[in-house]
Motif scaffolding. Structure first.
Motif, PDB file in Angstrom:
ATOM      1  N   ALA A   1       0.871  -1.178   0.000  1.00  0.00           N
ATOM      2  CA  ALA A   1       0.000   0.000   0.000  1.00  0.00           C
ATOM      3  C   ALA A   1       0.903   1.221   0.000  1.00  0.00           C
ATOM      4  N   TYR A   2       0.350   2.336  -0.452  1.00  0.00           N
ATOM      5  CA  TYR A   2       1.162   3.547  -0.470  1.00  0.00           C
ATOM      6  C   TYR A   2       0.267   4.777  -0.366  1.00  0.00           C
ATOM      7  N   SER A   3       0.924   5.924  -0.113  1.00  0.00           N
ATOM      8  CA  SER A   3       0.227   7.205  -0.041  1.00  0.00           C
ATOM      9  C   SER A   3       1.092   8.258  -0.718  1.00  0.00           C
ATOM     10  N   THR A   4       0.448   9.159  -1.471  1.00  0.00           N
ATOM     11  CA  THR A   4       1.138  10.278  -2.101  1.00  0.00           C
ATOM     12  C   THR A   4       0.351  11.555  -1.819  1.00  0.00           C
ATOM     13  N   GLU A   5       0.848  12.667  -2.335  1.00  0.00           N
ATOM     14  CA  GLU A   5       0.126  13.924  -2.132  1.00  0.00           C
ATOM     15  C   GLU A   5      -1.211  13.923  -2.850  1.00  0.00           C
ATOM     16  N   ASP A   6      -1.341  13.120  -3.906  1.00  0.00           N
ATOM     17  CA  ASP A   6      -2.582  13.076  -4.675  1.00  0.00           C
ATOM     18  C   ASP A   6      -3.487  11.911  -4.277  1.00  0.00           C
ATOM     19  N   THR A   7      -2.905  10.846  -3.784  1.00  0.00           N
ATOM     20  CA  THR A   7      -3.664   9.648  -3.410  1.00  0.00           C
ATOM     21  C   THR A   7      -3.411   9.354  -1.938  1.00  0.00           C
ATOM     22  N   LYS A   8      -4.435   9.561  -1.106  1.00  0.00           N
ATOM     23  CA  LYS A   8      -4.242   9.389   0.329  1.00  0.00           C
ATOM     24  C   LYS A   8      -3.894   7.952   0.703  1.00  0.00           C
ATOM     25  N   TYR A   9      -4.559   7.006   0.032  1.00  0.00           N
ATOM     26  CA  TYR A   9      -4.332   5.596   0.369  1.00  0.00           C
ATOM     27  C   TYR A   9      -4.671   4.738  -0.834  1.00  0.00           C
ATOM     28  N   LYS A  10      -3.775   3.844  -1.188  1.00  0.00           N
ATOM     29  CA  LYS A  10      -4.004   2.948  -2.321  1.00  0.00           C
ATOM     30  C   LYS A  10      -3.292   1.626  -2.074  1.00  0.00           C
ATOM     31  N   LYS A  11      -4.034   0.535  -2.239  1.00  0.00           N
ATOM     32  CA  LYS A  11      -3.409  -0.783  -2.164  1.00  0.00           C
ATOM     33  C   LYS A  11      -2.642  -1.076  -3.453  1.00  0.00           C
ATOM     34  N   TYR A  12      -1.536  -1.787  -3.323  1.00  0.00           N
ATOM     35  CA  TYR A  12      -0.770  -2.241  -4.486  1.00  0.00           C
ATOM     36  C   TYR A  12      -0.318  -3.662  -4.170  1.00  0.00           C
ATOM     37  N   SER A  13      -1.085  -4.613  -4.650  1.00  0.00           N
ATOM     38  CA  SER A  13      -0.920  -6.012  -4.249  1.00  0.00           C
ATOM     39  C   SER A  13       0.330  -6.614  -4.854  1.00  0.00           C
ATOM     40  N   PHE A  14       0.680  -7.814  -4.398  1.00  0.00           N
ATOM     41  CA  PHE A  14       1.816  -8.543  -4.965  1.00  0.00           C
ATOM     42  C   PHE A  14       1.590  -8.805  -6.453  1.00  0.00           C
ATOM     43  N   GLU A  15       0.357  -9.078  -6.805  1.00  0.00           N
ATOM     44  CA  GLU A  15       0.034  -9.294  -8.215  1.00  0.00           C
ATOM     45  C   GLU A  15       0.280  -8.022  -9.025  1.00  0.00           C
ATOM     46  N   ASP A  16      -0.084  -6.870  -8.466  1.00  0.00           N
ATOM     47  CA  ASP A  16       0.192  -5.598  -9.136  1.00  0.00           C
ATOM     48  C   ASP A  16       1.694  -5.397  -9.319  1.00  0.00           C
TER      49      ASP A  16
ATOM     50  N   ASN B   1       7.016   9.940  -8.265  1.00  0.00           N
ATOM     51  CA  ASN B   1       7.775  11.004  -7.616  1.00  0.00           C
ATOM     52  C   ASN B   1       6.884  11.750  -6.633  1.00  0.00           C
ATOM     53  N   LEU B   2       7.341  11.879  -5.397  1.00  0.00           N
ATOM     54  CA  LEU B   2       6.632  12.660  -4.382  1.00  0.00           C
ATOM     55  C   LEU B   2       7.179  14.078  -4.432  1.00  0.00           C
ATOM     56  N   THR B   3       6.466  14.945  -5.123  1.00  0.00           N
ATOM     57  CA  THR B   3       6.997  16.288  -5.364  1.00  0.00           C
ATOM     58  C   THR B   3       7.203  17.072  -4.065  1.00  0.00           C
ATOM     59  N   ASP B   4       6.341  16.848  -3.077  1.00  0.00           N
ATOM     60  CA  ASP B   4       6.504  17.564  -1.809  1.00  0.00           C
ATOM     61  C   ASP B   4       7.131  16.681  -0.726  1.00  0.00           C
TER      62      ASP B   4
ATOM     63  N   GLU C   1      11.444  15.161   2.142  1.00  0.00           N
ATOM     64  CA  GLU C   1      12.434  15.089   1.071  1.00  0.00           C
ATOM     65  C   GLU C   1      11.736  15.196  -0.278  1.00  0.00           C
ATOM     66  N   PRO C   2      11.494  16.416  -0.775  1.00  0.00           N
ATOM     67  CA  PRO C   2      10.852  16.570  -2.093  1.00  0.00           C
ATOM     68  C   PRO C   2      11.635  15.841  -3.177  1.00  0.00           C
ATOM     69  N   GLY C   3      10.903  15.217  -4.082  1.00  0.00           N
ATOM     70  CA  GLY C   3      11.543  14.458  -5.150  1.00  0.00           C
ATOM     71  C   GLY C   3      11.801  13.013  -4.801  1.00  0.00           C
ATOM     72  N   THR C   4      11.353  12.573  -3.625  1.00  0.00           N
ATOM     73  CA  THR C   4      11.499  11.171  -3.251  1.00  0.00           C
ATOM     74  C   THR C   4      10.740  10.289  -4.238  1.00  0.00           C
ATOM     75  N   ASN C   5      11.370   9.182  -4.617  1.00  0.00           N
ATOM     76  CA  ASN C   5      10.729   8.236  -5.534  1.00  0.00           C
ATOM     77  C   ASN C   5      10.150   7.072  -4.743  1.00  0.00           C
ATOM     78  N   LEU C   6       8.871   6.812  -4.977  1.00  0.00           N
ATOM     79  CA  LEU C   6       8.200   5.671  -4.354  1.00  0.00           C
ATOM     80  C   LEU C   6       8.187   4.554  -5.388  1.00  0.00           C
ATOM     81  N   TYR C   7       8.662   3.378  -5.019  1.00  0.00           N
ATOM     82  CA  TYR C   7       8.888   2.332  -6.012  1.00  0.00           C
ATOM     83  C   TYR C   7       8.510   0.948  -5.499  1.00  0.00           C
ATOM     84  N   THR C   8       8.344   0.039  -6.442  1.00  0.00           N
ATOM     85  CA  THR C   8       8.256  -1.395  -6.137  1.00  0.00           C
ATOM     86  C   THR C   8       9.132  -2.141  -7.128  1.00  0.00           C
ATOM     87  N   ARG C   9       9.528  -3.330  -6.752  1.00  0.00           N
ATOM     88  CA  ARG C   9      10.231  -4.227  -7.658  1.00  0.00           C
ATOM     89  C   ARG C   9      10.037  -5.649  -7.165  1.00  0.00           C
TER      90      ARG C   9
END
Length: 539
Positions: free
Chosen positions: A218-233, A242-245, A266-274
């Motif tokens: 799951a993750y949160s950004t300035e535009d999306t308060k809460y979103k699941k991102y499953s293993f399948e995703d 990129n988290l601009t703020d 830390e503006p410009g932080t990258n939120l990632y999965t792999r």
């Protein structure tokens, strides 16, 4: 609409809701997440997915130190400074078990660890197999009595640069600050950037039709308060936002518990999965910092590793408390949970709090319930006139409909008056279902007697049987105009079906439904007596 038909509709709505929830957990499509990844920022979003070499199949631990507070016991590997084990000191693995609940672990077949490090030209985490061997002053650290903060520094030096990785833990807190201090005496500029991710074996979401729990990202950004991102995703597509703020977080969540990395402004932080083999990472990569010779730089991220305690999580990071997922009825479920917690603070027992909450909810709905039974009684009084109308008009449906509406208007009867309490009751029931299922406070919380855990099913099925019996009594007290034999059989079978279905529900939810039925019986008796005094027949 009479009460037995209401019961049928409740059953159908409940079963449909649970089937939908199970389907949603299983599928959990991610088009919105991908759109977010593409549109979250006008800046390019370089992914960290390939910045480190592929991970080994299992984390190799050379030497681990132990860090203990009143709520956490962490095992930290001196190679890389990864948290390879996290025990929650106030939560047991199973009811009455002497073993603590282990949230993070590094076991064959199930790896779940929190990694962090420094990359970039002068980063010390050169690859997944070539990481710094930190020096630590002791093998174990303990938060002493009367001490509010515990700092655990780990040091490493190379090429004239000194790296200090400090774990900062506070009393009563599941938030662990991980702070890097980099002192550059190399004679040249040094460029480093911090990353932090959670690594876990790819596994099924889990859950069942009665308890569709979720395990995954799951993750949160300035535009999306809460979103699941499953293993399948994650397997379908690497997430890169990129988290601009600099405001957001990346998490791995499961029933009752969560782990999350939160970058600190830390503006410009990258939120990632792999995904590498059977291991999935979700985390944050903060931008590089250039440190002049003789200067020092600091980088910090916070690791939450603990239960889903909404109050504490909201203080640690914006929207982190949303991992307590109440679904689409969150605006009802959250106030119900708040009210339930408030009641429990006075009565001291979660089961008693559920009973009190039930009386409050049903009491608030009493005017609607009374209107429902009044409408039902008036509809029964009109049945002879309606039957005569059908015989007189025959198959002319349009005329029949017109004359029925005129009759309702003349007699001041609302044919849908019995539906409104049902329409309100179902969202409340579903919201309370999620509030109880997502409340870690109910985990291993006893009621009385044989109910030792309100979050688990009744071991002797007493509450479901009592619930079915109370539903049967409601049926008997509720006269019906249903004459179709098939519908009558369905109505008769309904308490049995509900009883079977509730056998597998958490006992806290069954307790709510049982008490709700008892309140219904009391209200029904009082309302019927009042209506009979007014000359409205209920039988």
């Amino acid at each position: 609409m009479d009460s037995q038909r209401n019961i049928l509709l409740i059953a159908l709505a409940l079963v449909s809701f649970l089937l939908y929830q199970q389907w949603n957990v299983a599928k959990n499509p991610a088009p919105q997440a991908i759109e977010q990844a593409q549109s979250s920022s006008s800046l390019p979003a370089p992914s960290f997915a390939d910045e480190l070499d592929p991970a080994p199949a299992q984390q190799a631990t050379a030497k681990a130190i132990t860090v203990t507070t009143d709520v956490l016991t962490l095992s930290i590997d001196t190679v890389g400074g990864d948290v390879v084990q996290a025990d929650l000191n106030q939560y047991t693995a199973e009811l009455d078990s002497p073993e603590l609940f282990e949230l993070l672990k590094n076991e064959p077949g199930h790896q779940f660890i929190a990694q962090s490090g420094l990359v970039g030209p002068q980063g010390v985490d050169l690859s997944s197999t070539n990481r710094p061997h930190y020096t630590v002053s002791a093998d174990s650290f303990t938060l002493a009595e009367g001490q509010d903060e515990l700092r655990v520094p780990m040091t490493f030096s190379a090429n004239g640069i000194e790296y200090t990785k400090t774990f900062i833990l506070k009393r009563g807190s599941y938030a662990v600050d991980v702070e890097y201090d980099v002192v550059n005496n190399s004679g040249n500029n040094a460029t480093v950037g911090m990353y932090a991710h959670l690594r876990q074996n790819v596994m099924d979401d889990g859950g069942s039709i009665t308890m569709p729990t979720y395990r995954g990202g799951a993750y949160s950004t300035e535009d999306t308060k809460y979103k699941k991102y499953s293993f399948e995703d994650m397997q379908d597509r690497n997430l890169s936002i990129n988290l601009t703020d600099g405001q957001g977080w990346a998490a791995m969540i499961q029933h009752y518990f969560a782990s999350a990395w939160i970058p600190r402004d830390e503006p410009g932080t990258n939120l990632y999965t792999r995904v590498i083999g059977n291991l999935a990472d979700i985390g944050v990569r903060m931008p590089n910092k250039t440190i002049a010779n003789g200067e020092t730089a600091e980088m910090t991220a916070t690791l939450w590793v603990g239960p889903k305690l909404q109050g504490q999580m909201a203080e640690v990071a914006p929207h982190l408390d949303l991992v307590v997922d109440y679904g689409w009825l969150w605006f009802i479920a959250k106030p119900l949970h708040t009210l339930l917690s408030f009641i429990q603070s006075f009565v001291g027992n979660w089961g008693v709090a559920i009973i009190c909450l039930t009386f409050i909810v049903r009491g608030a709905m009493y005017p609607l319930t009374k209107a429902q039974y009044t409408s039902m009684a008036k509809m029964r009084m009109l049945q002879p006139k309606l039957q005569a109308m059908r015989e007189r008009i025959g198959d002319d449906r349009q005329r029949m409909s017109q004359e029925m509406m005129e009759l309702y208007k003349k007699e001041k009867v609302n044919p849908l008056g019995g539906c409104l309490p049902l329409i309100l009751q179902m969202p409340i029931f579903i919201a309370l279902y999620w509030a109880l299922m997502e409340s870690v406070e109910l985990r291993h919380s006893p009621f009385f007697g044989w109910i030792h855990d309100l979050s688990a099913q009744d071991p002797y099925y007493i509450l479901p049987i009592l619930m079915g019996a109370s539903m049967f009594m409601i049926q008997k007290m509720s006269p019906t105009t249903v004459t179709d034999p098939m519908q009558q059989k369905i109505m008769t079978f309904m308490p049995v079906m509900f009883t079977f279905f509730f056998l597998f529900f958490p006992s806290g939810l069954v307790l709510y439904w049982l008490v709700s039925n008892i309140v219904t019986l009391i209200q029904q008796t009082l309302i019927y007596k009042s209506l009979e005094k007014k000359g409205l027949h209920t039988k």
